[in-house]
Design a protein around this motif. Structure first.
Motif, PDB file in Angstrom:
ATOM      1  N   ASP A 294       0.833  -1.202   0.000  1.00 27.57           N
ATOM      2  CA  ASP A 294       0.000   0.000   0.000  1.00 27.57           C
ATOM      3  C   ASP A 294       0.866   1.251   0.000  1.00 27.57           C
ATOM      4  OD1 ASP A 294       0.556   0.798   2.796  1.00 27.57           O
ATOM      5  OD2 ASP A 294      -0.353  -1.165   3.177  1.00 27.57           O
ATOM      6  N   ASP A 295       0.223   2.397  -0.193  1.00 32.91           N
ATOM      7  CA  ASP A 295       0.931   3.667  -0.338  1.00 32.91           C
ATOM      8  C   ASP A 295       1.827   3.987   0.846  1.00 32.91           C
ATOM      9  OD1 ASP A 295      -0.353   3.817  -2.653  1.00 32.91           O
ATOM     10  OD2 ASP A 295      -1.559   5.609  -2.202  1.00 32.91           O
ATOM     11  N   SER A 296       1.329   3.702   2.043  1.00 32.93           N
ATOM     12  CA  SER A 296       2.115   4.135   3.205  1.00 32.93           C
ATOM     13  C   SER A 296       3.389   3.311   3.348  1.00 32.93           C
ATOM     14  CB  SER A 296       1.265   4.083   4.475  1.00 32.93           C
ATOM     15  OG  SER A 296       0.843   2.771   4.692  1.00 32.93           O
ATOM     16  N   THR A 297       3.367   2.093   2.805  1.00 30.64           N
ATOM     17  CA  THR A 297       4.608   1.303   2.836  1.00 30.64           C
ATOM     18  C   THR A 297       5.663   1.951   1.934  1.00 30.64           C
ATOM     19  OG1 THR A 297       3.223  -0.624   3.091  1.00 30.64           O
ATOM     20  CG2 THR A 297       5.533  -1.009   2.605  1.00 30.64           C
TER      21      THR A 297
ATOM     22  N   LYS B 114      11.238   6.984   3.211  1.00 21.62           N
ATOM     23  CA  LYS B 114      11.801   7.580   4.431  1.00 21.62           C
ATOM     24  C   LYS B 114      13.085   6.868   4.834  1.00 21.62           C
ATOM     25  CE  LYS B 114       8.192   9.621   7.278  1.00 21.62           C
ATOM     26  NZ  LYS B 114       7.306   9.310   8.397  1.00 21.62           N
TER      27      LYS B 114
ATOM     28  N   TYR C 289       3.772  16.348  -3.352  1.00 20.15           N
ATOM     29  CA  TYR C 289       2.580  15.935  -2.623  1.00 20.15           C
ATOM     30  C   TYR C 289       1.458  15.577  -3.571  1.00 20.15           C
ATOM     31  CZ  TYR C 289       5.156  17.569   1.332  1.00 20.15           C
ATOM     32  OH  TYR C 289       6.111  17.730   2.258  1.00 20.15           O
ATOM     33  N   GLY C 290       0.865  14.450  -3.296  1.00 21.76           N
ATOM     34  CA  GLY C 290      -0.274  14.016  -4.087  1.00 21.76           C
ATOM     35  C   GLY C 290       0.129  13.273  -5.350  1.00 21.76           C
ATOM     36  N   MET C 291       1.414  13.338  -5.720  1.00 22.13           N
ATOM     37  CA  MET C 291       1.805  12.669  -6.963  1.00 22.13           C
ATOM     38  C   MET C 291       2.844  11.587  -6.721  1.00 22.13           C
ATOM     39  SD  MET C 291       1.672  15.512  -9.926  1.00 22.13           S
ATOM     40  CE  MET C 291       2.494  16.872  -9.192  1.00 22.13           C
TER      41      MET C 291
END
Lengths: 229, 708
Positions: free
Chosen positions: A191-194, A200, A220-222
């Motif tokens: 998923d996105d947060s991974t 990071k 941001y957002g892209m």
């Protein structure tokens, strides 16, 4: 023939993987628990170990096994393949010296590719550096053959997944890579947060070598892009 | 509806304390009634004791007039006790205080008929009195013509003169004549021997209307009978006129005289220390002896209760502040009051009548000025089965009232203290209880937020009472509830974890199968199975996304960033992805610095835009606005489309809640998107709310974030 050890308590998965990897031309040994695996590893080490974290009744059996393996060999490639996908487990696994941390929803094709890449990296160490495989982006130097990344001539210790992400970004500096693109380039489906946490971690690894590092830019957002210094 | 707090109720209830003074007052009042009864009995006792001393002592009463069946005023004389000495000067000024006691003798007392008689011809005012051992008599005679005794005439009866007839103690009748030759000292003559009697002294003084005579003689001369007569000789009239108190011609007709008895008086003196005014009356209600003054007769009740001068500060405080307050209710017994019975000769009253009939009795009466209540008791004196008099004792109730006042003062002091301490204690008790309950209420309210999530713990009290129990059981409930909520919130992450292994089994098996040569039919089923596993995998990934976000939020370090920049950037991205015409933007230009994680904000916006895209009606646009409102950044995303169902507005941001209708369900959806939005808002100390648009055409999501 490369020798792969699979340590996995779920018989169906272990045997499926064993069969699949055998057809790919590897010599595969499966272990159901830590004790039998350690016993075998003490006699001879495999070329690659694929380890599950939860082993039978041992919740963190895979971590312990990884520590044992690292004490036996500094260079042996280790992949965690587990159902546990929490940030803590990922960080723990990678800190213990695993070369990659994969979740069980990865497809076999991806797993095979990942294994192939790891072996390729190992093989590449033995060969002289191929200049064509090198990618220069200012202080960044990427060796696609050995899958190594250097920042200001210093080696950045990245996992395979991380290497592919940096590679994807650095290939076309200034262009925004969306998370989905990064995912497919790194051959993982998460998923996105991974992806966010992977980025990071990559940043942290670079900053550990150079405080002034800010080449990975968040749009941001892209997505993200490699900002040439 | 009026809301009464615990404290108000307690104070209201403590008002019942104010019944205490009333109860005390009632109690003391009852006590006073008993005291009065006691006083009455004591007084009757006093009279009985005195009567006992006088029973069967005929000698004391013999010289008196008790043998008479009836007493006629004017005929039967009564020697009043005189308080002042009388100077014999004919001026009658010393008699002034006794003016009302003078008896007027007119033609009714004339001996022999004379219808033409005028008061100015002959009449006189007369009274007798007793001072020390002398009997005094005063005569104020009205006589139109005064005839002195001629200078060289031996006879003293052929002129205006005064006749005295008395019975000596020895029972002998004596007649004396007082005739004046001129104004000045006069002596009496014995009528039979014609000898001057020097024991009887007098003074004669002529006046405009007639003449005055004052005289005195020793009481030892006098028995129980006395009569006076004035004989008036007028020039030119042959017959003198005789006006007398009683018929002096016949010794049997002579009127009686009553002199207050010195013997009885002596006995009374002995009782004078009883604190009462005591009278002894004969059976004609005439006073034989009297002792004591009513103004000092307050019984024995108040002895030793006299107000001592205040010495301690408490006594001073009591006298200066409390007593004036108390005596607004209480009446202080007055020592100055009008006494109608001062110096009376005859006493009336039902109790006396009853006593003279042989029955002891008592009565209460109010002084004319309403300042005191006088209690009097009467007891008969018996001599051989015959009542010959009565002893009357009188006391004011001032003693009892002083006693009552004293006890009320003390009672009021105690009650005041009890009320003060009680009210204050109750007040503090109530305050403490209500503050504890309020604290518990606040605690309980803070522990669970509007969405029903557990936000804190209840700090329970150690106190070993019901409120402590309540707080402990609250804490218990909240901790159990939070355990359950945790369980629910971790459900998806645990599920995803548990599902991942079987999915891996199926997937790897399918993939292995794929490598085998397949028939066309089995390939079709294999493809469908792979597709299903793919979807399962997606569901699992979504489920773990929220969990992962929670974890990364926990480990995320807050940094300061420009919200405007993030949102503008994101919106540009969406415009590229979905087409520019889909959005109506109104973003604020100035930088809004927010502390947090910009990636999370991007994720939040992602979820909200996705949500709006999913629900919006075709052809409508999504309007996004960002404004600065005081210390908050306000982000609004609204779309035209179906409204939120009423019951779900609160819960739409909870995990695993979805309001999608069937046609929106092509993609697997777990209702985690808005839950992630809420997590991110909470992390930034902001708020998120969903509302239907005022015109009912769609839905607006409002995110409020604090800015630095």
């Amino acid at each position: 023939m490369k020798k792969i050890a699979i340590v996995e308590d779920e018989t169906a998965i272990r045997e499926n993987y064993t069969e699949m990897l055998s057809t790919q031309g590897y010599q595969v040994v499966g272990f159901a628990d830590r004790a039998s695996a350690e016993l075998a590893f003490n006699q001879s080490l495999p070329d690659l170990a694929i380890v599950d974290i939860g082993l039978g009744h041992e919740v963190d059996g895979g971590f312990l096994l990884c520590q044992t393996l690292r004490s036996l060999s500094k260079t042996l490639p280790i992949i965690f393949l587990t159902a546990r996908d929490s940030e803590i487990d990922t960080v723990c696994g990678l800190r213990m010296g695993a070369d990659d941390y994969l979740t069980k929803d990865i497809s076999m094709a991806h797993l095979a590719a990942r294994i192939g890449a790891l072996f390729r990296r190992l093989d590449a160490f033995d060969q002289p550096a191929d200049q064509t495989a090198l990618l220069h982006r200012g202080p960044l130097k990427l060796d696609t053959q050995r899958m190594q990344v250097f920042w200001q001539e210093q080696l950045v210790d990245l996992t395979v997944t991380e290497f592919w992400m940096v590679h994807s970004l650095a290939q076309r500096p200034g262009h925004v890579k969306s998370r989905n693109e990064l995912m497919s380039d790194a051959k993982i489906y998460v998923d996105d947060s991974t992806i966010t946490s992977h980025v990071k971690r990559i940043r942290k690894k670079f900053i550990a070598l150079d405080d002034a590092f800010d080449c990975i830019d968040t749009v941001y957002g892209m997505g993200y892009r490699w900002e040439q210094a | 509806m009026l809301r009464l707090g615990l404290r108000t109720k307690f104070i209201f209830l403590s008002c019942f304390l104010f019944l205490l003074p009333w109860l005390g007052y009632e109690y003391v009042w009852e006590m006073e009634k008993f005291l009065r009864q006691g006083q009455e009995k004591t007084l009757v006792g006093t009279t009985r004791a005195l009567a006992t001393a006088l029973h069967e002592r005929p000698a004391l009463f013999d010289s008196q007039t008790n043998f008479l069946d009836q007493v006629v005023k004017g005929r039967d004389l009564y020697a009043y006790n005189l308080n002042n000495p009388i100077q014999l000067d004919g001026k009658l000024s010393e008699w002034q205080p006794y003016q009302s006691l003078f008896w007027h003798y007119d033609k009714r007392y004339l001996q022999g008929l004379n219808n033409d008689h005028q008061d100015s011809d002959l009449s006189f005012d007369h009274m007798v009195g007793k001072y020390e051992n002398y009997l005094y008599a005063a005569f104020k005679v009205t006589d139109s013509s005064l005839v002195y005794r001629a200078k060289n005439v031996l006879s003293f009866t052929r002129n205006d003169h005064l006749q005295i007839m008395l019975k000596t103690p020895e029972g002998e009748f004596k007649r004396y004549v007082v005739a004046a030759r001129q104004d000045g000292w006069v002596n009496a003559f014995d009528a039979s021997t014609q000898e001057p009697v020097t024991k009887i002294q007098g003074y004669f003084k002529s006046t405009n209307a007639g003449y005055n005579i004052e005289l005195r003689f020793p009481l030892s001369m006098l028995g129980n009978k006395l009569g006076f007569a004035i004989e008036d000789w007028d020039e030119g009239k042959a017959e003198p006129q005789l006006m007398s108190t009683s018929n002096l011609q016949n010794p049997n007709d002579i009127g009686s005289v009553l002199v207050p008895s010195p013997e009885i008086n002596r006995i009374l003196k002995g009782m004078g220390h009883s604190g009462s005014r005591i009278w002894v009356v004969d059976n004609h209600h005439r006073v034989l002896a009297q002792s004591g003054s009513i103004h000092h007769a307050d019984g024995v009740w108040a002895d030793g209760l006299k107000d001592a001068p205040a010495t301690t500060w408490w006594q001073r405080f009591e006298q200066d502040y409390l007593h004036p307050l108390y005596y607004k209710i209480l009446t202080r017994p007055e020592n100055e009051f009008i006494d109608t019975l001062h110096d009376v000769a005859a006493m009336q009253g039902t109790h006396i009548a009853s006593a003279l009939n042989g029955k002891p009795a008592s009565s209460w009466r109010l002084t004319p000025d309403n300042k005191a209540v006088i209690l009097s008791a009467a007891y008969p004196i018996w001599i051989q089965d015959k009542v010959i008099g009565a002893v009357i004792a009188e006391e004011t109730t001032n003693g009892v009232r002083t006693l009552r006042n004293k006890s009320l003062e003390k009672l009021f002091n105690v009650i005041l203290a009890v009320m003060l301490v009680g009210t204050v204690t109750l007040f503090f008790f109530a305050s403490r209880i209500s503050s504890r309950i309020r604290r518990l209420r606040d605690n309980a309210e803070q522990a669970i937020d509007a969405q029903g999530r557990i936000t804190g713990k209840i700090t329970y009290a150690d106190s070993n009472d019901e409120i402590g129990d309540l707080s402990r059981s609250f804490a218990n409930i909240v901790s159990r509830l939070s355990g359950y909520t945790d369980y629910l919130e971790n459900m998806s992450s645990r599920l995803s974890h548990e599902l991942r292994t079987p999915v891996a089994v199926v997937r790897s098996s399918l993939e292995n199968l794929q490598m085998q040569p397949q028939s066309e039919l089995s390939q079709k089923y294999l493809d469908r199975a792979s597709e299903g596993v793919e979807r399962l995998g997606k569901i699992i990934t979504t489920m773990s996304e929220a969990t992962r976000l929670e974890q990364s939020i926990q480990s995320a370090e807050a940094e300061e960033f420009d919200l405007t920049k993030v949102i503008t950037g994101c919106m540009q991205g969406y415009q590229i992805t979905y087409g520019e015409s889909l959005f109506t933007l109104s973003l604020c230009k100035e930088p809004l610095n927010v502390s947090g994680a910009p990636e999370f904000i991007a994720q939040l916006l992602d979820k909200l835009i996705n949500n709006a895209l999913e629900f919006k009606t075709p052809q409508s646009t999504i309007s996004v606005s960002l404004i600065k409102q005081e210390q908050h950044a306000l982000l609004k995303i609204s779309n035209q489309g179906p409204l939120l169902p009423d019951g779900l507005v609160e819960h739409i941001f909870d995990s695993m809640v979805s309001v999608r209708s069937q046609q929106h369900q092509q993609q697997p959806h777990l209702g985690l998107g808005l839950y992630i939005v809420r997590l991110i808002c909470d992390y930034h100390h902001g708020k998120v709310a969903a509302e239907n648009l005022d015109d009912g055409t769609g839905v607006v999501f409002t995110v409020e974030l604090p800015i630095k």
